[in-house]
Design a protein around this motif. Sequence first.
Motif, short mmCIF file in Angstrom:
data_model
loop_
_atom_site.label_atom_id
_atom_site.label_comp_id
_atom_site.label_asym_id
_atom_site.label_seq_id
_atom_site.Cartn_x
_atom_site.Cartn_y
_atom_site.Cartn_z
N ILE A 41 0.84 -1.20 0.00
CA ILE A 41 0.00 0.00 0.00
C ILE A 41 0.88 1.25 0.00
O ILE A 41 0.65 2.18 -0.76
CB ILE A 41 -0.96 0.02 1.21
CG1 ILE A 41 -2.02 -1.07 1.06
CG2 ILE A 41 -1.63 1.38 1.36
CD1 ILE A 41 -2.96 -1.19 2.24
N MET A 42 1.89 1.26 0.86
CA MET A 42 2.75 2.44 0.95
C MET A 42 3.49 2.68 -0.36
O MET A 42 3.58 3.81 -0.84
CB MET A 42 3.76 2.28 2.10
CG MET A 42 3.13 2.22 3.48
SD MET A 42 2.32 3.76 3.96
CE MET A 42 0.61 3.33 3.72
N LEU A 43 4.02 1.62 -0.95
CA LEU A 43 4.72 1.76 -2.23
C LEU A 43 3.78 2.23 -3.33
O LEU A 43 4.14 3.08 -4.15
CB LEU A 43 5.36 0.43 -2.64
CG LEU A 43 6.65 0.08 -1.93
CD1 LEU A 43 7.08 -1.34 -2.28
CD2 LEU A 43 7.74 1.07 -2.31
N THR A 44 2.57 1.71 -3.33
CA THR A 44 1.61 2.13 -4.34
C THR A 44 1.26 3.59 -4.17
O THR A 44 1.19 4.35 -5.15
CB THR A 44 0.34 1.26 -4.28
OG1 THR A 44 0.71 -0.10 -4.53
CG2 THR A 44 -0.68 1.69 -5.32
N GLN A 45 1.06 4.03 -2.93
CA GLN A 45 0.73 5.44 -2.71
C GLN A 45 1.87 6.34 -3.17
O GLN A 45 1.63 7.37 -3.80
CB GLN A 45 0.38 5.71 -1.26
CG GLN A 45 -0.12 7.14 -1.06
CD GLN A 45 -0.63 7.40 0.34
OE1 GLN A 45 -0.56 6.55 1.21
NE2 GLN A 45 -1.15 8.58 0.55
N GLY A 46 3.09 5.96 -2.88
CA GLY A 46 4.23 6.76 -3.33
C GLY A 46 4.34 6.80 -4.84
O GLY A 46 4.56 7.86 -5.44
N THR A 47 4.19 5.64 -5.46
CA THR A 47 4.26 5.55 -6.92
C THR A 47 3.12 6.33 -7.57
O THR A 47 3.32 7.06 -8.56
CB THR A 47 4.22 4.08 -7.37
OG1 THR A 47 5.31 3.38 -6.74
CG2 THR A 47 4.34 3.94 -8.88
N LEU A 48 1.94 6.20 -7.01
CA LEU A 48 0.77 6.93 -7.50
C LEU A 48 0.99 8.44 -7.42
O LEU A 48 0.78 9.16 -8.40
CB LEU A 48 -0.45 6.53 -6.67
CG LEU A 48 -1.72 7.35 -6.79
CD1 LEU A 48 -2.38 7.12 -8.14
CD2 LEU A 48 -2.68 7.00 -5.66
N LEU A 80 3.79 10.15 -7.24
CA LEU A 80 4.83 10.60 -8.16
C LEU A 80 4.36 10.55 -9.61
O LEU A 80 4.61 11.48 -10.38
CB LEU A 80 6.10 9.76 -7.97
CG LEU A 80 7.34 10.26 -8.70
CD1 LEU A 80 7.72 11.67 -8.25
CD2 LEU A 80 8.50 9.30 -8.46
N ALA A 81 3.65 9.49 -9.98
CA ALA A 81 3.14 9.38 -11.35
C ALA A 81 2.17 10.53 -11.65
O ALA A 81 2.26 11.16 -12.71
CB ALA A 81 2.43 8.04 -11.56
N VAL A 89 -1.09 9.53 -15.75
CA VAL A 89 -2.30 8.96 -15.17
C VAL A 89 -2.39 7.46 -15.45
O VAL A 89 -2.83 6.69 -14.59
CB VAL A 89 -3.55 9.70 -15.71
CG1 VAL A 89 -4.83 9.06 -15.21
CG2 VAL A 89 -3.49 11.17 -15.32
N ALA A 90 -1.94 7.03 -16.63
CA ALA A 90 -1.99 5.60 -16.95
C ALA A 90 -1.15 4.80 -15.97
O ALA A 90 -1.58 3.75 -15.46
CB ALA A 90 -1.52 5.37 -18.38
N GLU A 91 0.06 5.25 -15.66
CA GLU A 91 0.90 4.55 -14.69
C GLU A 91 0.24 4.54 -13.31
O GLU A 91 0.26 3.52 -12.61
CB GLU A 91 2.28 5.20 -14.57
CG GLU A 91 3.17 4.50 -13.54
CD GLU A 91 4.50 5.20 -13.29
OE1 GLU A 91 5.22 4.73 -12.38
OE2 GLU A 91 4.83 6.18 -13.98
#
Length: 189
Positions: free
Chosen positions: A54-61, A63-64, A70-72
Amino acid sequence: MCSSDLDDRGVAPFLAGGPGAIARIAVGDTASLRGDLARAQEAWNKPDFTWQDIMLTQGTLALALHHGDVAEARECVSALEAKLAKSFARHAAPVRAYVRYLRVWADLAHVRSLAPGSERSQLLLAARDSLVFFRSISAVSAIWSAPLEAAVELLSGRPDGAVTLLRAVVADDAARERLPVYDVYARRA
């Protein structure tokens, strides 16, 4: 044992992701954030769902979306949702709510590119319903959802409602104490 000898694979996602990523973007520290996310994703590559995901996804989201990809952003949330769907954690309401929060964030970014129509209306309605649910969970969840609520208002053609919501975040001393980064975002918006 010195600190460089410690295994920080489980901690790295928390440092690179979550609210810390938002704060780093707010102050313009995107280059080191990108490097820390890459290091954390390499270090924490588990096949099963974990809170670190979850934490990695939030960070990646975050930054993207900051870079307009938006696609990433939507792809990384979809991968998290697929991982959660195979996990016993899917039965935990707070976990599902957090993942749904990330989905709303990504979908609202997607809505910006959609012309008026069915898909746009459905995504805005789903976001609005999710945000009402988030507000019912706890004060912290309400603070997290405040910027997204303003986005729903703006994307629904109600800019005055968005301004009112952002002004409420800025005026809420208790909210600023708990999550000061959202005060920074609200002031910049």
